[in-house]
Design a protein around this motif. Structure first.
Motif, PDB file in Angstrom:
ATOM      1  N   ALA A  38      -6.866  16.486  -0.963  1.00  0.00           N
ATOM      2  CA  ALA A  38      -6.704  15.076  -0.588  1.00  0.00           C
ATOM      3  C   ALA A  38      -5.610  14.456  -1.437  1.00  0.00           C
ATOM      4  CB  ALA A  38      -8.019  14.324  -0.762  1.00  0.00           C
ATOM      5  N   GLY A  39      -4.497  15.174  -1.532  1.00  0.00           N
ATOM      6  CA  GLY A  39      -3.370  14.729  -2.331  1.00  0.00           C
ATOM      7  C   GLY A  39      -2.236  14.187  -1.488  1.00  0.00           C
ATOM      8  N   GLY A  40      -1.003  14.531  -1.869  1.00  0.00           N
ATOM      9  CA  GLY A  40       0.161  13.980  -1.188  1.00  0.00           C
ATOM     10  C   GLY A  40       0.221  14.320   0.284  1.00  0.00           C
ATOM     11  N   ILE A  41      -0.159  15.523   0.655  1.00  0.00           N
ATOM     12  CA  ILE A  41      -0.205  15.925   2.062  1.00  0.00           C
ATOM     13  C   ILE A  41      -1.502  15.475   2.712  1.00  0.00           C
ATOM     14  CG2 ILE A  41      -0.350  17.919   3.593  1.00  0.00           C
ATOM     15  CD1 ILE A  41       1.595  19.335   1.621  1.00  0.00           C
ATOM     16  N   GLY A  42      -2.606  15.671   2.007  1.00  0.00           N
ATOM     17  CA  GLY A  42      -3.900  15.349   2.579  1.00  0.00           C
ATOM     18  C   GLY A  42      -4.077  13.884   2.910  1.00  0.00           C
ATOM     19  N   CYS A  43      -3.562  12.988   2.049  1.00  0.00           N
ATOM     20  CA  CYS A  43      -3.786  11.555   2.279  1.00  0.00           C
ATOM     21  C   CYS A  43      -3.243  11.075   3.629  1.00  0.00           C
ATOM     22  CB  CYS A  43      -3.195  10.747   1.124  1.00  0.00           C
ATOM     23  SG  CYS A  43      -4.259  10.653  -0.328  1.00  0.00           S
ATOM     24  N   PRO A  44      -1.969  11.283   3.955  1.00  0.00           N
ATOM     25  CA  PRO A  44      -1.504  10.842   5.273  1.00  0.00           C
ATOM     26  C   PRO A  44      -2.135  11.629   6.410  1.00  0.00           C
ATOM     27  CG  PRO A  44       0.244  12.005   4.110  1.00  0.00           C
ATOM     28  CD  PRO A  44      -0.848  11.768   3.122  1.00  0.00           C
ATOM     29  N   ALA A  45      -2.414  12.917   6.191  1.00  0.00           N
ATOM     30  CA  ALA A  45      -3.070  13.701   7.241  1.00  0.00           C
ATOM     31  C   ALA A  45      -4.455  13.139   7.546  1.00  0.00           C
ATOM     32  CB  ALA A  45      -3.164  15.169   6.822  1.00  0.00           C
ATOM     33  N   ILE A  46      -5.196  12.805   6.510  1.00  0.00           N
ATOM     34  CA  ILE A  46      -6.526  12.224   6.697  1.00  0.00           C
ATOM     35  C   ILE A  46      -6.436  10.918   7.460  1.00  0.00           C
ATOM     36  CG2 ILE A  46      -8.448  11.136   5.467  1.00  0.00           C
ATOM     37  CD1 ILE A  46      -7.932  13.287   3.237  1.00  0.00           C
ATOM     38  N   GLN A  47      -5.483  10.078   7.108  1.00  0.00           N
ATOM     39  CA  GLN A  47      -5.337   8.793   7.790  1.00  0.00           C
ATOM     40  C   GLN A  47      -5.086   8.973   9.283  1.00  0.00           C
ATOM     41  OE1 GLN A  47      -2.377   7.133   4.908  1.00  0.00           O
ATOM     42  NE2 GLN A  47      -3.561   5.276   5.188  1.00  0.00           N
ATOM     43  N   TYR A  48      -4.133   9.830   9.625  1.00  0.00           N
ATOM     44  CA  TYR A  48      -3.783   9.985  11.038  1.00  0.00           C
ATOM     45  C   TYR A  48      -4.867  10.710  11.816  1.00  0.00           C
ATOM     46  CZ  TYR A  48       0.788   7.863  10.936  1.00  0.00           C
ATOM     47  OH  TYR A  48       1.805   6.950  10.864  1.00  0.00           O
ATOM     48  N   LEU A  49      -5.559  11.635  11.191  1.00  0.00           N
ATOM     49  CA  LEU A  49      -6.637  12.321  11.901  1.00  0.00           C
ATOM     50  C   LEU A  49      -7.840  11.412  12.098  1.00  0.00           C
ATOM     51  CD1 LEU A  49      -6.358  15.836  10.264  1.00  0.00           C
ATOM     52  CD2 LEU A  49      -5.689  15.195  12.580  1.00  0.00           C
ATOM     53  N   ALA A  50      -8.123  10.569  11.108  1.00  0.00           N
ATOM     54  CA  ALA A  50      -9.185   9.583  11.282  1.00  0.00           C
ATOM     55  C   ALA A  50      -8.811   8.597  12.381  1.00  0.00           C
ATOM     56  CB  ALA A  50      -9.449   8.853   9.968  1.00  0.00           C
ATOM     57  N   GLN A  73       0.093   9.301  -2.845  1.00  0.00           N
ATOM     58  CA  GLN A  73      -1.239   9.523  -2.276  1.00  0.00           C
ATOM     59  C   GLN A  73      -1.781   8.170  -1.805  1.00  0.00           C
ATOM     60  OE1 GLN A  73      -3.550  12.039  -4.928  1.00  0.00           O
ATOM     61  NE2 GLN A  73      -1.762  13.331  -5.327  1.00  0.00           N
ATOM     62  N   ILE A  74      -1.387   7.836  -0.577  1.00  0.00           N
ATOM     63  CA  ILE A  74      -1.430   6.448  -0.119  1.00  0.00           C
ATOM     64  C   ILE A  74      -2.794   5.990   0.371  1.00  0.00           C
ATOM     65  CG2 ILE A  74       1.025   6.363   0.395  1.00  0.00           C
ATOM     66  CD1 ILE A  74       0.332   7.032   3.307  1.00  0.00           C
ATOM     67  N   LEU A  75      -3.796   6.840   0.317  1.00  0.00           N
ATOM     68  CA  LEU A  75      -5.159   6.389   0.593  1.00  0.00           C
ATOM     69  C   LEU A  75      -5.744   5.623  -0.585  1.00  0.00           C
ATOM     70  CD1 LEU A  75      -7.106   9.293   2.369  1.00  0.00           C
ATOM     71  CD2 LEU A  75      -6.496   7.079   3.302  1.00  0.00           C
ATOM     72  N   PHE A  76      -5.149   5.771  -1.778  1.00  0.00           N
ATOM     73  CA  PHE A  76      -5.760   5.296  -3.001  1.00  0.00           C
ATOM     74  C   PHE A  76      -4.981   4.125  -3.603  1.00  0.00           C
ATOM     75  CE2 PHE A  76      -6.234  10.126  -3.234  1.00  0.00           C
ATOM     76  CZ  PHE A  76      -7.405  10.113  -2.485  1.00  0.00           C
ATOM     77  N   GLY A  77      -5.701   3.343  -4.410  1.00  0.00           N
ATOM     78  CA  GLY A  77      -5.096   2.240  -5.143  1.00  0.00           C
ATOM     79  C   GLY A  77      -5.648   2.187  -6.552  1.00  0.00           C
ATOM     80  N   ALA A 197       7.796   9.539   0.120  1.00  0.00           N
ATOM     81  CA  ALA A 197       7.902   9.464   1.571  1.00  0.00           C
ATOM     82  C   ALA A 197       7.957  10.849   2.203  1.00  0.00           C
ATOM     83  CB  ALA A 197       9.131   8.656   1.974  1.00  0.00           C
ATOM     84  N   ALA A 198       8.466  11.844   1.481  1.00  0.00           N
ATOM     85  CA  ALA A 198       8.470  13.213   2.010  1.00  0.00           C
ATOM     86  C   ALA A 198       7.045  13.733   2.157  1.00  0.00           C
ATOM     87  CB  ALA A 198       9.284  14.133   1.103  1.00  0.00           C
ATOM     88  N   ALA A 199       6.170  13.333   1.227  1.00  0.00           N
ATOM     89  CA  ALA A 199       4.763  13.706   1.362  1.00  0.00           C
ATOM     90  C   ALA A 199       4.169  13.083   2.616  1.00  0.00           C
ATOM     91  CB  ALA A 199       3.982  13.261   0.122  1.00  0.00           C
TER      92      ALA A 199
END
Length: 251
Positions: A38-50, A73-77, A197-199
């Protein structure tokens, strides 16, 4: 089962696509995906799949959120600092889409745990950050005959591919990288740096390939690795063939 009125409204832009439609959206709702990392790749993937309405997401990550993660890791703040990534990501999924079930798994995949952690899913999306984990995931995907979407990231470059190494004519991830990287010897983001942004691009692309694999639109991408260089920018595709000596999918 028919889509509810709320689901018809939520997924209307999918449903009007002839390549997806109501039948495809129902396949997404019925699907379960294991997301490794759930890192740099996982965060945007999780968002779009959800957002896409995947019925179940199993989020596997043993790490906790650090301030240096927030650049990509844009799911987190800030409020999530110190929290397990899998649990914080599951809470984010609940905010994004009440129709999606998120199962957080705060654990590291090993050769001993892979069968249990990756069981009973329709697809695996691997966004882990080391070759040892990627090879364990690939080998398990072959054993349980589950499609694998693999994404990797470094500095300005990303790689995304779909593997179905359990099929006689298709390579697995180990066919691509071989056995030379079984140790955890990847360059890290801390050492090499990474463009945030590449992530996002790599994670979103991986999510798109997961949806493609589940719904079945467009040409079959299996066995092709898409490589983008955000510095140039340029995109190229590499065809991978099955290695007859591969111990992951031909043994």
């Amino acid at each position: 089962m028919s889509l509810s009125d709320a689901e018809l409204d939520r997924y209307a832009r999918h449903i009007v696509l002839k390549e997806i439609g109501g039948a495809g959206q129902n396949r997404l709702r019925a699907a379960r995906i294991a997301i490794v990392g759930a890192g740099g790749i996982g965060c945007p993937a999780i968002q779009y799949l959800a957002a896409a309405g995947i019925g179940g997401l199993r989020l596997i990550d043993d790490d906790r959120i650090d301030l240096s993660n927030l650049q990509r890791q844009i799911l987190f703040g800030d409020a999530d600092l110190g929290q397990p990534k899998a649990e914080a990501a599951a809470r984010a999924v609940a905010r994004l889409n009440p129709h999606v079930t998120a199962e957080p798994v705060v654990a590291r995949i090993t050769a001993d745990t892979a069968a249990q952690l990756l069981a009973d899913v329709d697809l695996i999306l691997d966004g882990s950050d080391n070759f040892a984990t990627r090879l364990i995931v690939s080998d398990q995907a072959v054993r349980q005959r589950t499609p694998l979407v693999s994404a990797a990231l470094g500095q300005f470059q990303g790689q995304i591919a779909t593997f179905r190494g359990h099929q006689p004519d298709q390579p697995c991830y180990r066919c691509f990288v071989g056995d030379a990287f079984d140790a955890e010897d990847c360059d890290t983001c801390a050492d090499q740096g990474v463009l945030g942004a590449a992530a996002g691009l790599a994670g979103a692309w991986a999510a798109m390939e997961a949806v493609r694999a589940l719904v079945g639109f467009g040409p079959d991408p299996a066995g092709r690795v898409h490589v983008f260089d955000a510095l140039t920018p340029v995109l190229r595709t590499i065809r991978i063939v099955k290695d007859p000596a591969c111990r992951g999918c031909t043994g």
